[in-house]
Each structure stands twice: as structure tokens, then as C-alpha cells.
Design a protein around this motif. Structure first.
Motif, PDB file in Angstrom:
ATOM      1  N   ARG A 108      -3.935   6.974 -13.759  1.00  0.00           N
ATOM      2  CA  ARG A 108      -3.875   5.609 -14.291  1.00  0.00           C
ATOM      3  C   ARG A 108      -3.609   4.598 -13.164  1.00  0.00           C
ATOM      4  N   ILE A 109      -3.052   5.052 -12.073  1.00  0.00           N
ATOM      5  CA  ILE A 109      -2.774   4.154 -10.953  1.00  0.00           C
ATOM      6  C   ILE A 109      -4.065   3.842 -10.210  1.00  0.00           C
ATOM      7  N   ASP A 110      -4.376   2.557 -10.086  1.00  0.00           N
ATOM      8  CA  ASP A 110      -5.551   2.125  -9.339  1.00  0.00           C
ATOM      9  C   ASP A 110      -5.204   1.998  -7.852  1.00  0.00           C
ATOM     10  N   THR A 111      -4.170   1.225  -7.539  1.00  0.00           N
ATOM     11  CA  THR A 111      -3.705   1.108  -6.163  1.00  0.00           C
ATOM     12  C   THR A 111      -2.185   1.183  -6.151  1.00  0.00           C
ATOM     13  N   VAL A 112      -1.648   1.640  -5.019  1.00  0.00           N
ATOM     14  CA  VAL A 112      -0.198   1.696  -4.861  1.00  0.00           C
ATOM     15  C   VAL A 112       0.128   1.419  -3.401  1.00  0.00           C
ATOM     16  N   ASP A 113       1.159   0.644  -3.191  1.00  0.00           N
ATOM     17  CA  ASP A 113       1.621   0.308  -1.850  1.00  0.00           C
ATOM     18  C   ASP A 113       3.048   0.827  -1.702  1.00  0.00           C
ATOM     19  N   VAL A 114       3.229   1.747  -0.766  1.00  0.00           N
ATOM     20  CA  VAL A 114       4.550   2.323  -0.515  1.00  0.00           C
ATOM     21  C   VAL A 114       5.144   1.642   0.718  1.00  0.00           C
ATOM     22  N   VAL A 115       6.275   0.981   0.547  1.00  0.00           N
ATOM     23  CA  VAL A 115       6.864   0.210   1.649  1.00  0.00           C
ATOM     24  C   VAL A 115       8.322   0.616   1.864  1.00  0.00           C
ATOM     25  N   ARG A 116       8.736   0.565   3.116  1.00  0.00           N
ATOM     26  CA  ARG A 116      10.141   0.804   3.443  1.00  0.00           C
ATOM     27  C   ARG A 116      10.935  -0.488   3.268  1.00  0.00           C
ATOM     28  N   SER A 117      12.064  -0.397   2.609  1.00  0.00           N
ATOM     29  CA  SER A 117      12.947  -1.546   2.430  1.00  0.00           C
ATOM     30  C   SER A 117      14.269  -1.211   3.116  1.00  0.00           C
ATOM     31  N   TRP A 118      14.373  -1.650   4.381  1.00  0.00           N
ATOM     32  CA  TRP A 118      15.538  -1.287   5.188  1.00  0.00           C
ATOM     33  C   TRP A 118      16.821  -1.887   4.610  1.00  0.00           C
ATOM     34  N   PRO A 119      17.949  -1.188   4.703  1.00  0.00           N
ATOM     35  CA  PRO A 119      18.095   0.082   5.418  1.00  0.00           C
ATOM     36  C   PRO A 119      18.045   1.322   4.540  1.00  0.00           C
ATOM     37  N   HIS A 120      17.951   1.163   3.179  1.00  0.00           N
ATOM     38  CA  HIS A 120      18.128   2.348   2.328  1.00  0.00           C
ATOM     39  C   HIS A 120      17.051   2.529   1.256  1.00  0.00           C
ATOM     40  N   GLY A 121      16.005   1.706   1.229  1.00  0.00           N
ATOM     41  CA  GLY A 121      15.115   1.741   0.073  1.00  0.00           C
ATOM     42  C   GLY A 121      13.657   2.072   0.370  1.00  0.00           C
ATOM     43  N   ILE A 122      12.989   2.596  -0.650  1.00  0.00           N
ATOM     44  CA  ILE A 122      11.534   2.771  -0.662  1.00  0.00           C
ATOM     45  C   ILE A 122      11.010   2.018  -1.886  1.00  0.00           C
TER      46      ILE A 122
END
Length: 266
Positions: A108-122
Motif C-alpha cells: 500500500r505504500i507508494d513512497t517512503v522517506d526514511v530520515v535520521r532525526s538527531w540525536p535519537h530518532g528515525i
């Protein structure tokens, strides 16, 4: 004026001998040498400290995974499919691998952007596919997006999405199926669904594909529109809008040849 003595010439020859780096260092004043050494030590310590902060400390490890953009999917489903290694160094997380995993597990996912959110998140920024047609399969419905991708099976038909019917059992329809294949015919139906005027789309219950160039729209109240092939869709849309205004009580509209439209019934 007397020239250099033998001793002075010996000292100069000794200074000019040896490796170039040694000669350079001998010419440097002691304070400058100390400065260079201190700077080198500082740089080494900074590099080692940076590596430790990124890979060895608890300051930059994954502690949370946020999800945005979901409509039908839930954040819990997305997080479970992503399998982000919580507790791992943030710098070591393979974002491309997570994207690939999400696409494979959740069509169902068309596009996905995985980003680092410093200092502890994705962060997982998701765009879901939108159904433009549905295909009934037993008691369920298969959703088809604007690229002809059948991406999900649901138990209840989404509201406002036309049903796709493939009537390809015999005659020219069967020949069309052999020539173009079912997937191509589904994509043609998708192109037609995307070209239908918005006012008509809201009334469209079914898109019937009888052959490549024989696609019929069934509207609410039993009215029909002979659309023909998906070619010249924009012109057909404008023609249909004008035709329906000119003959509001008609039951059948034909825009398969948009330069020669027709309507009938009342």
C-alpha cells in the motif's frame, strides 16, 4: 673581506645535508614545533571522540521511531514492518534497507522517506497509494492505483471508487485480451478513470472494459457513457461535459469519437 672559515663551511654543509623534512624542522623555532604537535594531538583526540560519540556512546542511539502520512495503515503497522534497530547507533542505521523492507511488506505504500532525526530518532514519512478502481474478487475487493498496480485486498469497497469489470469472454474481446494482455487493459481502464471529469467521476459506479477500444462507463441511475479507448482523454472529458449540459435527460452518451459525440434516450 675574509671569506667563511673552514669550520663555517662545514656547518653549512651539515645543515644542507639530510632529509628535507629534517632540514625543515631544524630551521623551525621550538615554539612553532610545539604548536604543530599540539594541533596534531588535538585533531587525533577530536576524531577519536567523534567516532566514540557516534558509535560507542548512548548519546546518539535510536530511541524512537516516528511515522507520518498514513491514512489506511496505522503507525504501528509501519513501525513493525520497518524493523528499525532500536538501541543501535543512529549513524549505522541503513535507511535504504528500511525503505526496501517497507515497500516489500506493505504494498500500500507508494513512497517512503526514511530520515535520521538527531540525536535519537528515525522518521518514516509515508505516502500511501490511492485506489482509482476496485476489482471484486469473491467477497473482497482488490484496490488498483493510478499506475494499474493492484496493491491491496479489502473486505469493504472504498467509498466513491468505481468498480472495474473485464468483460473479455468471446469474439473481439477475447482477441483484444490475447493481443494486449489483462494488465495492459487494466492500465487502459485506469487511464480512462483518471480522465473522467470530476462531476462525472462522482457518479461513476463501474468502468467496463469490453476490449482495448471499447470501454464503457456506468453512471448512477443506469446512465452509460461509451468512452472508447483511453486515447484523447482530455478532449473526451470536455466533450462529455458539454454533451451532458446540452442533453441533461439523456440516458446514453457516446464520446468514443469526440469530434462526433452523440446522446440518446430520455
Amino acid at each position: 673581506m675574509a671569506g667563511p672559515t673552514t669550520a663555517e663551511r662545514g656547518e653549512r654543509q651539515q645543515e644542507s645535508s639530510g632529509p628535507p623534512l629534517a632540514r625543515r624542522l631544524r630551521r623551525l623555532k621550538p615554539p612553532r614545533v610545539r604548536t604543530i604537535i599540539i594541533l596534531a594531538v588535538v585533531l587525533v583526540l577530536l576524531g577519536a571522540g567523534t567516532v566514540w560519540v557516534l558509535y560507542g556512546s548512548s548519546w546518539t542511539r535510536v530511541e524512537r521511531v516516528s511515522v507520518s502520512g498514513t491514512r489506511v495503515l496505522t503507525p504501528t503497522q509501519v513501525r513493525a514492518a520497518a524493523e528499525v534497530p532500536v538501541g543501535a547507533p543512529l549513524i549505522s542505521v541503513d535507511t535504504d534497507e528500511i525503505e526496501t523492507r517497507l515497500r516489500a511488506k506493505l504494498p500500500r505504500i507508494d513512497t517512503v522517506d526514511v530520515v535520521r532525526s538527531w540525536p535519537h530518532g528515525i522518521g518514516l514519512k509515508v505516502v500511501e497509494r490511492t485506489p482509482v478502481l476496485i476489482v471484486q474478487k469473491g467477497g473482497n475487493f482488490v484496490e488498483v492505483d493510478d499506475e494499474g498496480v493492484r496493491f491491496a485486498t479489502v473486505s469493504r469497497a472504498p467509498k466513491g471508487v468505481p468498480a472495474l469489470e473485464l468483460r473479455l469472454s468471446r469474439g473481439s474481446a477475447a482477441a483484444s485480451l490475447r493481443r494486449f494482455g489483462e494488465d495492459r487493459l487494466v492500465r487502459e481502464a485506469v487511464r480512462v478513470a483518471g480522465a473522467i471529469p470530476a462531476a462525472v467521476a462522482r457518479q461513476t459506479a463501474t468502468v467496463k472494459v469490453r476490449s482495448y477500444d471499447d470501454i464503457l462507463l456506468v453512471l448512477s441511475g443506469g446512465r452509460t457513457v461509451a468512452w472508447g479507448s483511453s486515447e484523447r482523454g482530455a478532449l473526451k472529458a470536455r466533450t462529455l461535459t458539454a454533451l451532458m449540459k446540452a442533453a441533461p435527460d439523456a440516458r446514453h452518451f457516446d464520446v468514443s469519437v469526440p469530434t462526433a459525440p452523440a446522446s440518446s434516450g430520455s
